[in-house]
Design a protein around this motif. Sequence first.
Motif, PDB file in Angstrom:
ATOM      1  N   VAL A  87      -7.814   1.505  -3.903  1.00 18.51           N
ATOM      2  CA  VAL A  87      -6.914   0.063  -3.989  1.00 18.51           C
ATOM      3  C   VAL A  87      -5.531  -0.177  -2.906  1.00 18.51           C
ATOM      4  O   VAL A  87      -5.162  -0.606  -2.115  1.00 18.51           O
ATOM      5  N   LEU A  88      -4.639   1.250  -3.255  1.00 17.51           N
ATOM      6  CA  LEU A  88      -3.465   1.693  -2.576  1.00 17.51           C
ATOM      7  C   LEU A  88      -4.083   1.621  -1.142  1.00 17.51           C
ATOM      8  O   LEU A  88      -3.200   0.897  -0.256  1.00 17.51           O
ATOM      9  N   LEU A  89      -5.422   2.348  -0.449  1.00 18.57           N
ATOM     10  CA  LEU A  89      -5.076   2.653   0.532  1.00 18.57           C
ATOM     11  C   LEU A  89      -5.994   1.196   1.430  1.00 18.57           C
ATOM     12  O   LEU A  89      -5.171   1.126   2.641  1.00 18.57           O
ATOM     13  N   LEU A  90      -6.454   0.612   0.513  1.00 17.48           N
ATOM     14  CA  LEU A  90      -6.609  -0.348   1.600  1.00 17.48           C
ATOM     15  C   LEU A  90      -5.054  -1.868   1.499  1.00 17.48           C
ATOM     16  O   LEU A  90      -5.404  -2.902   2.315  1.00 17.48           O
ATOM     17  N   GLY A  91      -4.045  -1.152   0.533  1.00 14.78           N
ATOM     18  CA  GLY A  91      -3.496  -1.981   0.352  1.00 14.78           C
ATOM     19  C   GLY A  91      -3.024  -1.844   1.668  1.00 14.78           C
ATOM     20  O   GLY A  91      -1.754  -3.053   1.910  1.00 14.78           O
ATOM     21  N   ASN A  92      -2.620  -1.249   2.620  1.00 18.58           N
ATOM     22  CA  ASN A  92      -1.984  -1.012   3.532  1.00 18.58           C
ATOM     23  C   ASN A  92      -1.967  -2.368   4.481  1.00 18.58           C
ATOM     24  O   ASN A  92      -1.675  -2.780   5.342  1.00 18.58           O
ATOM     25  N   GLY A 135       2.747   2.146  13.913  1.00 22.73           N
ATOM     26  CA  GLY A 135       3.688   1.372  13.071  1.00 22.73           C
ATOM     27  C   GLY A 135       3.209   0.861  11.674  1.00 22.73           C
ATOM     28  O   GLY A 135       3.805   0.218  10.864  1.00 22.73           O
ATOM     29  N   ALA A 136       1.911   1.534  11.512  1.00 24.38           N
ATOM     30  CA  ALA A 136       1.208   0.864  10.455  1.00 24.38           C
ATOM     31  C   ALA A 136       1.696   1.887   8.564  1.00 24.38           C
ATOM     32  O   ALA A 136       1.700   1.775   7.596  1.00 24.38           O
ATOM     33  N   ARG A 137       1.948   3.234   9.585  1.00 27.53           N
ATOM     34  CA  ARG A 137       2.619   3.994   8.138  1.00 27.53           C
ATOM     35  C   ARG A 137       1.684   4.570   7.888  1.00 27.53           C
ATOM     36  O   ARG A 137       2.092   4.769   6.143  1.00 27.53           O
ATOM     37  N   TRP A 138       0.498   4.769   8.002  1.00 23.87           N
ATOM     38  CA  TRP A 138      -0.171   5.264   7.454  1.00 23.87           C
ATOM     39  C   TRP A 138      -0.081   6.667   6.446  1.00 23.87           C
ATOM     40  O   TRP A 138      -0.233   7.209   5.375  1.00 23.87           O
ATOM     41  N   VAL A 141       5.598   0.166   1.526  1.00 26.25           N
ATOM     42  CA  VAL A 141       5.262   1.121   2.722  1.00 26.25           C
ATOM     43  C   VAL A 141       5.357   0.165   3.889  1.00 26.25           C
ATOM     44  O   VAL A 141       6.085   0.253   4.728  1.00 26.25           O
ATOM     45  N   ALA A 142       4.183  -0.683   3.841  1.00 25.17           N
ATOM     46  CA  ALA A 142       3.900  -1.085   5.090  1.00 25.17           C
ATOM     47  C   ALA A 142       4.980  -2.305   5.660  1.00 25.17           C
ATOM     48  O   ALA A 142       4.978  -2.856   6.642  1.00 25.17           O
ATOM     49  N   LEU A 143       5.223  -3.591   5.011  1.00 25.11           N
ATOM     50  CA  LEU A 143       6.115  -4.508   4.997  1.00 25.11           C
ATOM     51  C   LEU A 143       7.585  -4.145   4.643  1.00 25.11           C
ATOM     52  O   LEU A 143       7.727  -4.525   5.687  1.00 25.11           O
ATOM     53  N   ASP A 144       7.643  -3.779   3.665  1.00 24.94           N
ATOM     54  CA  ASP A 144       9.455  -3.544   3.392  1.00 24.94           C
ATOM     55  C   ASP A 144       9.904  -2.459   3.654  1.00 24.94           C
ATOM     56  O   ASP A 144      10.773  -2.417   4.103  1.00 24.94           O
ATOM     57  N   ARG A 145       9.188  -1.337   4.823  1.00 19.97           N
ATOM     58  CA  ARG A 145       8.821   0.285   5.197  1.00 19.97           C
ATOM     59  C   ARG A 145      10.162   0.766   4.856  1.00 19.97           C
ATOM     60  O   ARG A 145      10.982   0.853   5.313  1.00 19.97           O
ATOM     61  N   VAL A 146       9.840   0.355   3.206  1.00 24.86           N
ATOM     62  CA  VAL A 146      10.835   1.604   2.273  1.00 24.86           C
ATOM     63  C   VAL A 146      10.363   2.564   2.837  1.00 24.86           C
ATOM     64  O   VAL A 146       9.343   3.063   3.027  1.00 24.86           O
ATOM     65  N   PRO A 147      11.479   3.593   2.933  1.00 24.89           N
ATOM     66  CA  PRO A 147      11.440   5.136   2.964  1.00 24.89           C
ATOM     67  C   PRO A 147      10.492   5.904   1.881  1.00 24.89           C
ATOM     68  O   PRO A 147      10.984   5.868   0.618  1.00 24.89           O
ATOM     69  N   GLY A 148       9.160   6.501   2.299  1.00 30.97           N
ATOM     70  CA  GLY A 148       8.838   7.930   1.728  1.00 30.97           C
ATOM     71  C   GLY A 148       8.857   7.567  -0.374  1.00 30.97           C
ATOM     72  O   GLY A 148       7.869   6.049  -0.251  1.00 30.97           O
ATOM     73  N   PRO A 195     -11.969  -3.674  -1.591  1.00 31.17           N
ATOM     74  CA  PRO A 195     -10.326  -4.778  -1.238  1.00 31.17           C
ATOM     75  C   PRO A 195     -10.326  -6.438  -1.781  1.00 31.17           C
ATOM     76  O   PRO A 195      -9.089  -6.564  -1.161  1.00 31.17           O
ATOM     77  N   ALA A 196     -10.667  -6.739  -2.936  1.00 30.53           N
ATOM     78  CA  ALA A 196      -9.968  -8.093  -3.614  1.00 30.53           C
ATOM     79  C   ALA A 196      -9.048  -7.799  -3.776  1.00 30.53           C
ATOM     80  O   ALA A 196      -7.983  -8.731  -4.025  1.00 30.53           O
ATOM     81  N   LEU A 197      -8.901  -6.581  -4.813  1.00 30.93           N
ATOM     82  CA  LEU A 197      -7.934  -6.164  -5.785  1.00 30.93           C
ATOM     83  C   LEU A 197      -6.508  -5.787  -4.671  1.00 30.93           C
ATOM     84  O   LEU A 197      -5.166  -6.596  -4.864  1.00 30.93           O
ATOM     85  N   ALA A 198      -7.000  -5.236  -3.930  1.00 33.47           N
ATOM     86  CA  ALA A 198      -5.756  -4.860  -2.057  1.00 33.47           C
ATOM     87  C   ALA A 198      -5.218  -6.108  -2.137  1.00 33.47           C
ATOM     88  O   ALA A 198      -4.051  -6.375  -1.828  1.00 33.47           O
ATOM     89  N   CYS A 199      -5.922  -7.193  -1.410  1.00 31.09           N
ATOM     90  CA  CYS A 199      -5.266  -8.512  -1.346  1.00 31.09           C
ATOM     91  C   CYS A 199      -4.685  -9.340  -2.298  1.00 31.09           C
ATOM     92  O   CYS A 199      -3.576 -10.084  -1.834  1.00 31.09           O
ATOM     93  N   LEU A 200      -4.918  -9.611  -3.512  1.00 28.07           N
ATOM     94  CA  LEU A 200      -4.633  -9.988  -4.955  1.00 28.07           C
ATOM     95  C   LEU A 200      -2.779  -9.345  -4.669  1.00 28.07           C
ATOM     96  O   LEU A 200      -2.289  -9.603  -4.935  1.00 28.07           O
ATOM     97  N   ASP A 201      -3.187  -7.639  -4.604  1.00 27.01           N
ATOM     98  CA  ASP A 201      -1.721  -6.717  -4.426  1.00 27.01           C
ATOM     99  C   ASP A 201      -0.315  -7.025  -3.270  1.00 27.01           C
ATOM    100  O   ASP A 201       0.612  -8.287  -3.375  1.00 27.01           O
ATOM    101  N   ALA A 202      -1.274  -7.908  -1.608  1.00 22.04           N
ATOM    102  CA  ALA A 202      -0.748  -8.106  -1.379  1.00 22.04           C
ATOM    103  C   ALA A 202      -0.011  -9.283  -1.292  1.00 22.04           C
ATOM    104  O   ALA A 202       1.284  -9.548  -0.848  1.00 22.04           O
ATOM    105  N   VAL A 203      -0.648 -10.508  -1.911  1.00 22.82           N
ATOM    106  CA  VAL A 203      -0.035 -12.038  -1.949  1.00 22.82           C
ATOM    107  C   VAL A 203       1.017 -11.514  -3.087  1.00 22.82           C
ATOM    108  O   VAL A 203       1.757 -12.614  -2.980  1.00 22.82           O
ATOM    109  N   ASN A 204       0.441 -11.212  -4.256  1.00 18.57           N
ATOM    110  CA  ASN A 204       1.410 -11.217  -5.010  1.00 18.57           C
ATOM    111  C   ASN A 204       2.820  -9.934  -4.807  1.00 18.57           C
ATOM    112  O   ASN A 204       3.645 -10.888  -5.394  1.00 18.57           O
ATOM    113  N   HIS A 205       3.079  -9.178  -3.695  1.00 17.36           N
ATOM    114  CA  HIS A 205       4.083  -8.812  -3.910  1.00 17.36           C
ATOM    115  C   HIS A 205       4.942  -9.873  -2.622  1.00 17.36           C
ATOM    116  O   HIS A 205       6.343 -10.125  -2.972  1.00 17.36           O
TER     117      HIS A 205
END
Length: 281
Positions: free
Chosen positions: A89-94, A119-122, A160-167, A240-250
């Motif tokens: 879920v974390l990897l799909l969350g990117n 720019g994806a910070r993979w 990581v992907a949106l807020d761009r916080v370091p490491g 993927p559904a759980l990753a999408c929920l994490d994204a909109v929840n964030h």
Amino acid sequence: MPDVGPTAVLPRRPLTVGELLDSAVLLLRAQGRVLIPLGVLLAAGEQLLLYPLRRLAEAVPPVWWSESGSFPLWWQLLAVGAAGEAVSVLLLGNPAARAAGAALLGRRAGVGELLRPAGARWGVTLLLAPAVGLLMLVTALLGPAWLVGWGLLGSVAAAVALDRVPGLSAVPRAVRLAVRGRAAAVRLLGYLGWWVLRVGLALGLFFGVESLHLVDLTDPAVRTTAAMIAWGAVNSVAYPALACLDAVNHLDTRMRTEGLDIQLARTPAGLVAAGLPAVDR
């Protein structure tokens, strides 16, 4: 400036729990051609990882209950499975987070944009995956502590992907967002809902094939393979559904606790198109 993106995924306002769940499904529908193939790869890898552990614990398909009665081995199997799904879920969350961010800004991210590494910070995401997996492994071994771990780590990929916080700062950032409001509870609710669906669909698929005699499942090897395929197929959509929920929840949590919607409303259109406002680090 429109309040919603072209796919009506995420309005620029705080959402109810029901709207959050709907937004996650809309995001998955909009980006399924990217997220579901990635989910297939991760779910297949998880099944292959669990295969030797299931044999060691003598777990019987399709429920994977230990026939030998060796509870410690079976519990370790569950813990590794919990860690595996958290990493998936974390990897799909990117890509899910980047797709949600684009939708919030009024556009739909294309396949090329989500797959493009620039720019994806993979790199940061991949480095955090073992840390998150280890945390979830430990909490799962401790039993109820898994609920805490799952609830608190939902925003790691988006941080990581949106807020761009370091490491490693993404982990405390995720924890802070989770404890500010309802984010942890929403993530647990989403997991529970998808867990019920996963169990029902996987077992229904397996026993449906068995009852229709489409495949001879009397052979133990075939039975194990069929169960792995059934669970892998269901998880290919669930993760993927759980990753999408994490994204909109964030993003919803940022609107509720950091005024992200107000920041976007006050930002000139040209700057909004460039990306989400930065966060305090």
